[in-house]
Design an enzyme around this catalytic site. Structure first.
Site, short mmCIF file in Angstrom:
data_model
loop_
_atom_site.label_atom_id
_atom_site.label_comp_id
_atom_site.label_asym_id
_atom_site.label_seq_id
_atom_site.Cartn_x
_atom_site.Cartn_y
_atom_site.Cartn_z
CG ASN A 162 -1.78 1.22 1.44
OD1 ASN A 162 -2.36 1.43 0.53
ND2 ASN A 162 -1.55 1.96 2.33
CG ASP A 234 -2.02 5.51 -0.95
OD1 ASP A 234 -1.99 4.55 -0.11
OD2 ASP A 234 -2.53 5.60 -1.87
CG ASP A 265 0.48 -3.33 6.77
OD1 ASP A 265 0.06 -3.56 7.91
OD2 ASP A 265 0.91 -2.22 6.21
CG HIS A 269 -6.13 1.19 3.71
ND1 HIS A 269 -7.15 1.84 3.96
CD2 HIS A 269 -5.58 0.73 4.98
CE1 HIS A 269 -7.50 1.88 5.32
NE2 HIS A 269 -6.71 1.31 5.83
CD GLU A 299 -3.73 -4.72 9.17
OE1 GLU A 299 -3.75 -4.12 10.32
OE2 GLU A 299 -3.14 -4.10 8.22
#
Length: 566
Positions: A162, A234, A265, A269, A299
């Site tokens: 991410n 990001d 992780d 997102h 996650e």
């Protein structure tokens, strides 16, 4: 010809011996993901095996190298060599797989002056191709993996796609983190601060064009996927170059080290199309390396008990599994708080929502504590400040019993087995297993602590080891179909059957979440007449067909196997 054979025979014998040894060493590869007991650890906080790497080879102050064992926010010195030295401790607990927070080279320190913290946790990656020198080097990682595999233990890496470390700055707000700009507005104007134009590896990661550059996420709406995660850069994961770049990066780690799984992780997102390409590529790369049971799970953090959000990432994003936050929240509601056990029944009733249904639910890693939300003992303390240490201990043990006997793959958070409580989430739940120099950690009470470290006689260590033995001894508890038999709208009875898909062996597991003794009739199959006790006091026979009368102490459980031999 005869002479040649005489020389060849010892060689052939040696080759056969080596082949058989390799075959035996690789036997752990045949275990399915649901067969594992996972031990989740932050290497920096576990054991310091080599003080020479405490500063990661970086000169200067803590703001350069990130090492300050007196601060919760900085490196403390734990490393891969120390973890390797403690493998027997971990395996004796019953763990069969070890999940490490990211071991890749991080930006050592981030944050404004006076508010700095370090990348001891591993989630601020700058070099995706190298081991963080605070943890060791390539040789130390290879030694750890070889030692774990030699014991038949799997190794799972925590990975990030991410975001990267916080390097990119924005012209419009250089002195502070920038508020989110939506897609209806232009992104910020990115630039690389002086001296940081080449800190990321591979080199393409230094190009601002591969990032969204829209400022800090609010964690709602479009910003959840397009915004910076608390200032971290990001990545534009919808860009084909980024997709292929991360397939190459993490595929290469599988090729180099033949690891056994990835925990992903911040998976929620990242856009679904990325996972639709990445997940099958990782599984294919693993199969090409002879790793047919590679465990890949994302996650998808949530504070809700509703599994729909989690299931979406198996159905739409096509991730094989996700961390079961809904289970963690339900266990907390039922055992730490005062909710009825029907919370669990409703949770498991939604298992068909996952792609693959109940078979996928068996592969969901379940947990009760972690490095972000905090430790289960702390949740009990928060919900029940008047509770005695003995009651807290019993509730923590009962939560672990659910973790090990209900569907899913149990994840034990390091230190829970030593009675760590903590004082919250994040840094407040990342204590040192070795002797700590952090005053706040040293002052924290622990459940039934002897102040020994790595104490194999701690009652929670022994309880978890017993649960692991119980689980590993019975396929029904690892791979078995789960049938909820009884629940209650108040604290008290919760009962399930776990049924081995091959032998059809049935194990009835009954919990009492109340503080009073419990006597109740549990619904069972009409054919189940005789029982053998696996844990606790199990009546030898059913009172009447379809009903099993049990008595349980407060905050306890029993496991009873249907005995068809009588």
């Amino acid at each position: 010809m005869i002479r040649a054979w005489r020389h060849a025979a010892p060689l052939l014998t040696l080759v056969a011996f080596i082949a058989s040894s390799v075959s035996a060493a690789e036997a752990f590869r045949s275990r399915q993901p649901q067969d594992e007991v996972i031990y989740f650890v932050l290497p920096d906080r576990f054991e310091n095996g080599d003080p020479a790497n405490d500063r990661g080879g970086i000169q200067g102050s803590r703001s350069q190298h990130g090492f300050d064992p007196a601060s919760k926010a900085f490196y403390h010195g734990g490393d891969l060599k120390g973890l390797t030295a403690r493998l027997d401790y971990i395996q004796s607990l019953g763990a069969t797989a070890i999940w490490l927070t990211p071991i890749f080279k991080n930006k050592p320190v981030q944050g404004a002056a006076g508010a700095e913290s370090a990348g001891y946790h591993g989630y601020w990656i700058a070099d995706f191709n190298r081991v963080d020198p605070h943890l060791g080097d390539d040789m130390a990682l290879r030694a750890f993996i070889a030692a774990a595999h030699g014991r038949g233990m799997k190794v799972y890496f925590d990975i990030v796609v991410n975001h990267t470390a916080d390097v990119i700055a924005y012209r419009e707000c250089p002195a502070a983190r920038c508020p989110y700009r939506s897609r209806s507005d232009r992104p910020y104007t990115p630039y690389l601060p002086r001296g940081e134009g080449h800190v990321k590896v591979p080199a393409w990661l230094n190009e601002p064009i591969f990032y969204h550059n829209r400022g800090n996420s609010t964690f709602e709406g479009e910003s959840s996927e397009l915004g910076d995660f608390v200032g971290l850069d990001d990545l534009m994961t919808e860009d084909p170059r980024v997709v292929q770049g991360f397939i190459d990066i993490y595929g290469e780690w599988i090729d180099r080290y033949r690891i056994d799984g990835y925990r992903i992780d911040t998976a929620k997102h990242v856009d679904a199309a990325f996972w639709q390409a990445f997940a099958p590529a990782m599984l294919a790369r693993a199969r090409a390396n002879g790793i047919d049971n590679f465990h890949l799970f994302g996650e998808v953090s949530t504070s809700l008990i509703e599994p729909a959000l989690l299931a979406r990432y198996t159905r739409v994003a096509k991730l094989p599994a996700v961390l079961d936050f809904a289970f963690a929240n339900a266990a907390r509601a039922v055992i730490a708080d005062s909710r009825g056990t029907n919370v669990l029944e409703r949770l498991f009733a939604d298992d068909p929502l996952y792609e693959g249904g109940e078979a996928t639910a068996l592969q969901l890693p379940t947990f009760i504590s972690n490095h972000d939300i905090g430790r289960f003992a702390w949740f009990v303390r928060q919900a029940r400040p008047e509770a005695s240490d003995d009651e807290v201990l019993k509730r923590v043990a009962l939560a672990h019993a659910m973790l090990f006997t209900l569907r899913g793959v149990p994840v034990v958070y390091y230190g829970d087995e030593q009675g760590f409580i903590g004082s919250g989430g994040d840094q407040d739940a990342r204590q040192d297993m070795f002797v700590s120099q952090t005053a706040a950690y040293r002052a924290e009470p622990r459940l039934r602590s002897s102040n020994a470290r790595f104490d194999r006689q701690h009652p929670l260590y022994r309880a978890i080891a017993d649960l692991a033995t119980l689980r590993q001894s019975h396929a029904a508890l690892r791979r078995g179909r789960q049938v909820v038999r009884n629940s209650s709208d108040t604290p008290g009875l919760f009962a399930v059957s776990r049924i081995d898909p091959k032998s059809q062996q049935e194990i009835v597991v009954v919990f009492n979440t109340s503080t009073q003794p419990l006597t109740a009739s549990v619904a069972i199959a009409a054919s189940a007449r005789h029982f053998t006790s696996l844990r606790g006091s199990c009546p030898a026979t059913a009172a009447v067909p379809g009903s099993y009368r049990v008595t349980l102490p407060p905050l306890d459980f029993i496991a009873c196997a249907v005995d068809e031999s009588r």
